[in-house]
Scaffold this motif. Structure first.
Motif, PDB file in Angstrom:
ATOM      1  N   ASN A 106      13.774  87.091  51.130  1.00  0.00           N
ATOM      2  CA  ASN A 106      15.181  87.192  51.507  1.00  0.00           C
ATOM      3  C   ASN A 106      15.615  88.647  51.614  1.00  0.00           C
ATOM      4  O   ASN A 106      16.307  89.042  52.568  1.00  0.00           O
ATOM      5  CB  ASN A 106      16.037  86.456  50.470  1.00  0.00           C
ATOM      6  CG  ASN A 106      17.485  86.368  50.852  1.00  0.00           C
ATOM      7  OD1 ASN A 106      18.232  87.324  50.716  1.00  0.00           O
ATOM      8  ND2 ASN A 106      17.906  85.211  51.330  1.00  0.00           N
ATOM      9  N   PHE A 107      15.215  89.466  50.636  1.00  0.00           N
ATOM     10  CA  PHE A 107      15.583  90.879  50.651  1.00  0.00           C
ATOM     11  C   PHE A 107      14.939  91.593  51.837  1.00  0.00           C
ATOM     12  O   PHE A 107      15.563  92.461  52.459  1.00  0.00           O
ATOM     13  CB  PHE A 107      15.157  91.544  49.342  1.00  0.00           C
ATOM     14  CG  PHE A 107      15.693  92.932  49.168  1.00  0.00           C
ATOM     15  CD1 PHE A 107      17.025  93.142  48.828  1.00  0.00           C
ATOM     16  CD2 PHE A 107      14.870  94.039  49.343  1.00  0.00           C
ATOM     17  CE1 PHE A 107      17.527  94.429  48.671  1.00  0.00           C
ATOM     18  CE2 PHE A 107      15.369  95.322  49.189  1.00  0.00           C
ATOM     19  CZ  PHE A 107      16.696  95.516  48.847  1.00  0.00           C
ATOM     20  N   GLY A 108      13.702  91.216  52.144  1.00  0.00           N
ATOM     21  CA  GLY A 108      13.028  91.811  53.300  1.00  0.00           C
ATOM     22  C   GLY A 108      13.747  91.494  54.596  1.00  0.00           C
ATOM     23  O   GLY A 108      13.903  92.365  55.464  1.00  0.00           O
ATOM     24  N   GLY A 109      14.199  90.254  54.745  1.00  0.00           N
ATOM     25  CA  GLY A 109      14.971  89.892  55.926  1.00  0.00           C
ATOM     26  C   GLY A 109      16.263  90.670  56.013  1.00  0.00           C
ATOM     27  O   GLY A 109      16.696  91.082  57.100  1.00  0.00           O
ATOM     28  N   GLY A 110      16.879  90.913  54.849  1.00  0.00           N
ATOM     29  CA  GLY A 110      18.100  91.706  54.825  1.00  0.00           C
ATOM     30  C   GLY A 110      17.862  93.143  55.250  1.00  0.00           C
ATOM     31  O   GLY A 110      18.675  93.740  55.963  1.00  0.00           O
ATOM     32  N   LEU A 111      16.716  93.719  54.831  1.00  0.00           N
ATOM     33  CA  LEU A 111      16.390  95.093  55.234  1.00  0.00           C
ATOM     34  C   LEU A 111      16.171  95.192  56.732  1.00  0.00           C
ATOM     35  O   LEU A 111      16.535  96.197  57.361  1.00  0.00           O
ATOM     36  CB  LEU A 111      15.136  95.568  54.487  1.00  0.00           C
ATOM     37  CG  LEU A 111      15.294  95.818  52.988  1.00  0.00           C
ATOM     38  CD1 LEU A 111      13.979  96.289  52.391  1.00  0.00           C
ATOM     39  CD2 LEU A 111      16.391  96.839  52.710  1.00  0.00           C
ATOM     40  N   ALA A 117      22.332  86.681  56.456  1.00  0.00           N
ATOM     41  CA  ALA A 117      23.352  87.014  55.459  1.00  0.00           C
ATOM     42  C   ALA A 117      23.812  88.457  55.612  1.00  0.00           C
ATOM     43  O   ALA A 117      25.015  88.745  55.627  1.00  0.00           O
ATOM     44  CB  ALA A 117      22.807  86.773  54.053  1.00  0.00           C
ATOM     45  N   ILE A 118      22.857  89.394  55.749  1.00  0.00           N
ATOM     46  CA  ILE A 118      23.215  90.801  55.886  1.00  0.00           C
ATOM     47  C   ILE A 118      23.874  91.066  57.238  1.00  0.00           C
ATOM     48  O   ILE A 118      24.860  91.828  57.324  1.00  0.00           O
ATOM     49  CB  ILE A 118      21.983  91.694  55.707  1.00  0.00           C
ATOM     50  CG1 ILE A 118      21.489  91.612  54.265  1.00  0.00           C
ATOM     51  CG2 ILE A 118      22.302  93.147  56.063  1.00  0.00           C
ATOM     52  CD1 ILE A 118      22.492  92.063  53.233  1.00  0.00           C
ATOM     53  N   LEU A 151      23.517  95.507  47.418  1.00  0.00           N
ATOM     54  CA  LEU A 151      23.673  94.956  46.074  1.00  0.00           C
ATOM     55  C   LEU A 151      23.696  93.437  46.106  1.00  0.00           C
ATOM     56  O   LEU A 151      23.032  92.773  45.296  1.00  0.00           O
ATOM     57  CB  LEU A 151      24.954  95.493  45.438  1.00  0.00           C
ATOM     58  CG  LEU A 151      25.265  94.994  44.012  1.00  0.00           C
ATOM     59  CD1 LEU A 151      24.160  95.408  43.056  1.00  0.00           C
ATOM     60  CD2 LEU A 151      26.612  95.524  43.539  1.00  0.00           C
ATOM     61  N   LEU A 152      24.438  92.877  47.050  1.00  0.00           N
ATOM     62  CA  LEU A 152      24.497  91.424  47.179  1.00  0.00           C
ATOM     63  C   LEU A 152      23.143  90.849  47.565  1.00  0.00           C
ATOM     64  O   LEU A 152      22.727  89.798  47.071  1.00  0.00           O
ATOM     65  CB  LEU A 152      25.550  91.029  48.213  1.00  0.00           C
ATOM     66  CG  LEU A 152      27.010  91.272  47.813  1.00  0.00           C
ATOM     67  CD1 LEU A 152      27.940  90.991  48.989  1.00  0.00           C
ATOM     68  CD2 LEU A 152      27.388  90.410  46.621  1.00  0.00           C
ATOM     69  N   SER A 153      22.439  91.556  48.460  1.00  0.00           N
ATOM     70  CA  SER A 153      21.118  91.093  48.869  1.00  0.00           C
ATOM     71  C   SER A 153      20.157  91.082  47.689  1.00  0.00           C
ATOM     72  O   SER A 153      19.391  90.125  47.505  1.00  0.00           O
ATOM     73  CB  SER A 153      20.576  91.985  49.987  1.00  0.00           C
ATOM     74  OG  SER A 153      19.313  91.527  50.436  1.00  0.00           O
ATOM     75  N   ALA A 154      20.189  92.135  46.876  1.00  0.00           N
ATOM     76  CA  ALA A 154      19.319  92.191  45.697  1.00  0.00           C
ATOM     77  C   ALA A 154      19.697  91.122  44.677  1.00  0.00           C
ATOM     78  O   ALA A 154      18.839  90.586  43.969  1.00  0.00           O
ATOM     79  CB  ALA A 154      19.391  93.579  45.061  1.00  0.00           C
TER      80      ALA A 154
END
Length: 252
Positions: free
Chosen positions: A18-23, A150-151, A166-169
């Motif tokens: 999920n965090f990778g997709g946000g990046l 999401a991001i 912060l929200l992504s993490a």
């Protein structure tokens, strides 16, 4: 599986996806059309989790009335969460037109999906390592487009980058907490209780995918012929990877 650390390690995989997709969304140009496609794909993947991983397991062991009750309670719980968030936003003087409520409902939808990932992985660990591994790796596929969506949605609504990251993490919190809960609580419960919990999660996921992810996809950009194909592609991708992983693990 003897170690809680192994369960937490597997549960961390969806959070990292999920965090990778946000990046990816942070470093790339996010248009309404791309967000539309990402949300459709994520919804397809979430529905595949319900249809391919959860429901076949519960249909084998639970009665129809218990499945219906657990699923309904999950859907009702999600509606209750949505009403609670809308009430908080109104008390803060924020109107739905500002986009803040939709951002938070997307955040909650993704958080619920990640919570279900942790629940599935924790409960699966009570069965075998191979089941937990299939669930963990499979969930990564759904969480990459979810993280992107999401991001991208937060960027579209003007949420500052520091808050977005912060929200992504913070998406790691629901998946890890659910895995710990399932490991320590569900493992000691009867099989029917575990399956009812998974069915409850299926109700949450289904409402989240249809009511928020698809709705937000329509608001983000006009649908094209690619939009339903993205939904179908998400479903197909999860199904094939899940089946492939299961086949490899069975042979080994």
């Amino acid at each position: 599986m003897d170690s809680i650390w192994m369960v937490l390690g597997l549960a961390l995989l969806p959070a990292l996806g999920n965090f990778g997709g946000g990046l990816v969304a942070e470093v790339s140009r996010t248009t309404g059309r791309r967000l539309n496609y990402a949300l459709h794909g994520a919804a397809g993947l979430v529905i595949a989790v319900v249809a391919v991983e959860i429901m076949p397991r519960v249909l084998e062991s639970l009665s129809a009335w218990l499945i219906a009750l657990s699923f309904a309670l999950g859907g009702i719980a999600y509606v209750g969460i949505e009403k609670l968030v809308e009430g908080i936003q109104r008390r803060q003087g924020q109107q739905r037109e500002s986009g803040q409520t939709s951002v938070w409902m997307i955040y909650i939808a993704v958080s619920i999906d990640l919570f279900s990932d942790g629940l599935l992985i924790g409960a699966g660990s009570a069965v075998s390592l191979s089941v937990a591994l299939i669930l963990a790796v499979g969930q990564v596929l759904a969480d990459i487009p979810e993280g992107f969506a999401a991001i991208a949605n937060m960027k579209d609504k003007g949420i500052p980058r520091s808050k977005r990251l912060l929200l992504s993490a913070s998406f790691a919190i629901p998946v890890l907490s659910a895995a710990v809960f399932a490991y320590f609580v569900l493992r000691s419960q009867p099989e029917s209780f575990k399956l009812a919990a998974l069915t409850f999660t299926a109700g949450l996921l289904t409402v989240a995918a249809i009511e928020d992810m698809i709705s937000e996809a329509h608001e983000s950009g006009e649908d094209t012929h690619v939009s339903p194909l993205a939904f179908v592609g998400g479903f197909v991708l999860f199904t094939l990877v899940s089946a492939g992983l299961e086949g490899v693990l069975v042979q080994s």
